[in-house]
Write a protein that holds these residues in place. Structure first.
Motif, short mmCIF file in Angstrom:
data_model
loop_
_atom_site.label_atom_id
_atom_site.label_comp_id
_atom_site.label_asym_id
_atom_site.label_seq_id
_atom_site.Cartn_x
_atom_site.Cartn_y
_atom_site.Cartn_z
N LEU A 462 12.41 -0.27 3.17
CA LEU A 462 11.24 -0.31 2.29
C LEU A 462 10.08 0.51 2.87
O LEU A 462 9.35 1.18 2.12
CB LEU A 462 10.80 -1.76 2.08
CG LEU A 462 11.80 -2.65 1.31
CD1 LEU A 462 11.31 -4.09 1.25
CD2 LEU A 462 12.02 -2.11 -0.10
N ASN A 463 9.90 0.47 4.20
CA ASN A 463 8.86 1.28 4.84
C ASN A 463 9.11 2.77 4.61
O ASN A 463 8.18 3.54 4.33
CB ASN A 463 8.83 1.02 6.35
CG ASN A 463 8.16 -0.29 6.71
OD1 ASN A 463 7.59 -0.96 5.85
ND2 ASN A 463 8.23 -0.67 7.97
N LEU A 464 10.36 3.18 4.74
CA LEU A 464 10.71 4.59 4.60
C LEU A 464 10.45 5.08 3.17
O LEU A 464 9.93 6.19 2.96
CB LEU A 464 12.19 4.79 4.97
CG LEU A 464 12.59 6.18 5.48
CD1 LEU A 464 11.78 6.55 6.70
CD2 LEU A 464 14.08 6.20 5.81
N ILE A 465 10.78 4.24 2.20
CA ILE A 465 10.51 4.59 0.80
C ILE A 465 9.01 4.76 0.58
O ILE A 465 8.55 5.71 -0.08
CB ILE A 465 11.08 3.51 -0.14
CG1 ILE A 465 12.61 3.51 -0.07
CG2 ILE A 465 10.62 3.73 -1.58
CD1 ILE A 465 13.27 2.34 -0.79
N GLU A 466 8.22 3.85 1.15
CA GLU A 466 6.76 3.90 0.99
C GLU A 466 6.17 5.15 1.64
O GLU A 466 5.29 5.80 1.08
CB GLU A 466 6.14 2.65 1.61
CG GLU A 466 4.64 2.54 1.42
CD GLU A 466 4.26 1.67 0.25
OE1 GLU A 466 3.06 1.58 -0.03
OE2 GLU A 466 5.15 1.08 -0.38
N LEU A 467 6.66 5.50 2.83
CA LEU A 467 6.16 6.70 3.51
C LEU A 467 6.48 7.96 2.71
O LEU A 467 5.68 8.90 2.66
CB LEU A 467 6.76 6.80 4.92
CG LEU A 467 6.18 5.86 5.97
CD1 LEU A 467 7.01 5.90 7.25
CD2 LEU A 467 4.73 6.23 6.28
N TYR A 468 7.64 7.98 2.09
CA TYR A 468 8.00 9.13 1.25
C TYR A 468 7.06 9.23 0.05
O TYR A 468 6.57 10.31 -0.30
CB TYR A 468 9.45 9.02 0.78
CG TYR A 468 9.83 10.09 -0.21
CD1 TYR A 468 10.05 11.40 0.20
CD2 TYR A 468 9.94 9.79 -1.58
CE1 TYR A 468 10.37 12.40 -0.71
CE2 TYR A 468 10.26 10.78 -2.49
CZ TYR A 468 10.47 12.08 -2.06
OH TYR A 468 10.79 13.06 -2.96
N ASN A 469 6.79 8.10 -0.57
CA ASN A 469 5.92 8.09 -1.76
C ASN A 469 4.48 8.48 -1.42
O ASN A 469 3.80 9.12 -2.22
CB ASN A 469 5.95 6.71 -2.42
CG ASN A 469 7.29 6.40 -3.07
OD1 ASN A 469 8.03 7.31 -3.43
ND2 ASN A 469 7.61 5.12 -3.20
N GLU A 470 4.01 8.08 -0.23
CA GLU A 470 2.60 8.29 0.11
C GLU A 470 2.33 9.66 0.74
O GLU A 470 1.33 10.30 0.40
CB GLU A 470 2.13 7.18 1.08
CG GLU A 470 2.11 5.79 0.47
CD GLU A 470 1.12 5.66 -0.68
OE1 GLU A 470 0.13 6.42 -0.69
OE2 GLU A 470 1.34 4.82 -1.56
N ILE A 471 3.17 10.09 1.68
CA ILE A 471 2.88 11.35 2.39
C ILE A 471 4.06 12.32 2.35
O ILE A 471 4.06 13.33 3.06
CB ILE A 471 2.48 11.08 3.85
CG1 ILE A 471 3.60 10.36 4.61
CG2 ILE A 471 1.18 10.29 3.93
CD1 ILE A 471 3.34 10.25 6.11
N GLY A 472 5.08 11.99 1.55
CA GLY A 472 6.22 12.89 1.43
C GLY A 472 7.08 12.95 2.68
O GLY A 472 7.74 13.96 2.93
N TYR A 473 7.08 11.86 3.46
CA TYR A 473 7.85 11.87 4.71
C TYR A 473 9.34 11.72 4.43
O TYR A 473 9.77 10.80 3.75
CB TYR A 473 7.39 10.74 5.64
CG TYR A 473 8.17 10.69 6.93
CD1 TYR A 473 7.92 11.62 7.94
CD2 TYR A 473 9.17 9.75 7.13
CE1 TYR A 473 8.64 11.59 9.12
CE2 TYR A 473 9.90 9.72 8.31
CZ TYR A 473 9.63 10.65 9.30
OH TYR A 473 10.36 10.63 10.46
#
Length: 536
Positions: A462-473
């Motif tokens: 879930l953290n990884l999905i959020e980081l992708y959505n917020e900063i494109g990580y």
């Protein structure tokens, strides 16, 4: 003009590299200190366990879980909140406001830590007789010893957060080492003296556990004295900076209280879910096993084995993740305040890469050599049972590491509530899974291992999905995971073969040391070759 622009660009790049190197270097210092602290913790637990016995260690572990929950509820979020808020103000040279954060947080820590200390001290009997239904007789004694420690650690965390906000991890690292050394000496000595004094008593195990927890209190007090001394030395220099502070607006105590609360509470709640999961595991295991006729001393012994052979060993490499995350947080906050999203992505990627370089071989090593390690460190416990725990759950090292780093990254980009939400979802899954395994299978203590190992997986995803959505990580795979995994598998096979070969003519200790040396040479040798060839 063109030369000037290029010069400015090179200067900015140099500053970014310097900042990046600084957080990695300081994170490395804190990580090394964290590993040493955990090694000292494992080493002193050997004589302590021999002194207080398996039952005493079970009581000690349960008391420590309650103590950890009290710490988290009262003050866990404060160090990270102080670090984050101080760092954000120092970037803009708001020295007076940064000092205001420190003063306000210190006052809050004394209030919340003091309240938690009183609750534990006066509620110890209720916890022993009602919450744990008498399954851990005498646990109220070590709880009362630990109660004042909550107040000490609350204040200690604020000092550490203040220095971390300045980008230096050295005061934290040194204070952690001093704390653990004193803890080790006092725990063993006090445990020995109390067990000898109450040798004939029926609750001698509880007295031994209380002696062990006394070291925790004295260690924390020593660390507080050290960081207090460092602060007094540094204060004149910081006062001069405040005197030259040209920032117009000064934040009020009310504003700072609100900011600290809004930052600390989500961090605290997220970690509370993890610690609550451990306490819920203790309660579910004790009550369900008792309902099917398992004796209290057997429950204490198997739970002690779980907390020592499994939890303590997987916590050793996880210290690197905690240290690197603490170092990364103020650096990410500074980059986010300046709008440098690419820098944030680079810092997250570098932190995860460094952590995987340690976490993956640790997972393989604990899986392959878990039994011999337990025989050496915890000879009182069933090493076969402990080795099976590690075979089932050592993979948790990797996922706990990744969930810790990604949670810290989200906190650094002002998505503080996201790790809380993800931890809550994971906690619900964890409780249902563990309860079901305990209730409907005969896994026993292994149900706790499976439940514990499952907890960080959902958080990380879930953290990884959020980081992708917020900063494109996007998480890089080959260098971060594949290369260390292949090297670790080869290392694990070499270490296992070495142990078996030496064990033909030597004892466990010599065989294990030989296997560990071969493991280190094989693993880092492979990484060196990969780096020379440009693969890693």
């Amino acid at each position: 003009m063109q030369l000037s622009d290029k010069g400015s660009e090179r200067l900015a790049m140099s500053e970014n590299n310097s900042i990046g190197k600084k957080f990695i270097i300081h994170g490395g210092i804190l990580a090394m200190a964290g590993i040493l602290v955990r090694i000292i913790g494992m080493v002193y637990r050997i004589p302590l366990l021999n002194i207080i016995g398996s039952e005493g260690n079970g009581i000690y572990s349960v008391a420590y879980n309650i103590y950890n929950i009290a710490l988290i509820i009262s003050c866990y979020g404060l160090p990270m909140a102080v670090s984050k808020l101080v760092s954000a103000r120092l970037v803009e040279k708001q020295y007076s406001n940064a000092f205001g954060v420190f003063k306000t947080a210190l006052l809050l820590s004394l209030c919340t830590g003091g309240a938690a200390a009183l609750l534990i001290f006066f509620g110890a009997d209720f916890l022993e007789n009602v919450v744990y239904a008498g399954s851990y007789p005498g646990v109220s004694m070590p709880l009362r010893v630990l109660a004042p420690t909550v107040l000490i650690v609350a204040a200690l965390g604020v000092f550490r957060g203040f220095f971390q906000g300045h980008g230096t991890m050295i005061p934290t690292a040194v204070s952690q080492l001093a704390e653990q050394v004193v803890n080790a000496i006092v725990s063993v000595l006090a445990g020995y003296l109390l067990v000898r004094a109450y040798k004939g008593a029926s609750d001698v195990a509880a007295y031994g556990a209380a002696g062990g927890t006394l070291g925790t209190a004295m260690g924390a007090f020593t660390a507080l004295l050290f960081v207090g001394f460092v602060y007094m030395v540094y204060r004149p220099a910081f006062t001069r900076k405040m005197n030259h502070d040209r920032w117009g607006a000064t934040e009020t105590t009310t504003e700072l209280c609100r900011l600290i609360a809004l930052t600390a509470i989500p961090i605290m709640i997220g970690q509370t879910f993890y610690q609550i999961s451990a306490a819920i595991d203790d309660i579910m295991y004790a009550n369900i096993m008792k309902s099917i006729g398992t004796a209290s001393d057997v429950i204490s012994k198997t739970n002690g084995n779980y907390n020592s052979s499994y939890i303590m060993l997987i916590n050793l490499p996880m210290g690197v993740a905690s240290a690197m995350s603490s170092s990364m947080l103020p650096s990410v906050v500074a980059s986010y305040a300046q709008g440098k999203i690419n820098d944030i992505r680079s810092k997250i990627e570098a932190t995860i890469k460094i952590n995987m370089m340690i976490a993956i071989p640790s997972f393989i090593g604990l899986t392959m050599l878990g039994g011999p390690i337990i025989q050496l460190l915890f000879p009182r416990y069933n090493s076969a049972e402990g080795a099976m725990m590690l075979k089932i759950g050592a993979i948790a090292v990797v996922f706990y590491t990744m969930s810790t780093v990604t949670s810290s990254a989200l906190q650094g980009i002002d998505r503080i509530n996201s790790p809380v939400r993800h931890s809550f979802i994971s906690l619900i899954v964890h409780i249902v899974l563990t309860w079901g395994l305990l209730k409907f299978t005969r896994l026993g203590i292994y149900a706790l291992v499976i439940g514990s190992a499952s907890f960080p997986v959902i958080i990380f995803i879930l953290n990884l999905i959020e980081l992708y959505n917020e900063i494109g990580y996007r998480q890089e795979i080959k260098i971060t995971y594949v290369v260390p995994l292949i090297c670790s598998v080869v290392m694990g096979i070499a270490a296992w073969l070495t142990y078996r070969l030496f064990h033909v003519f030597a004892g466990n200790t010599v065989s294990l040391l030989a296997a560990l040396m071969i493991a280190a040479v094989v693993y880092f040798g492979q990484l060196y070759v990969c780096r020379k060839k440009g693969i890693y």
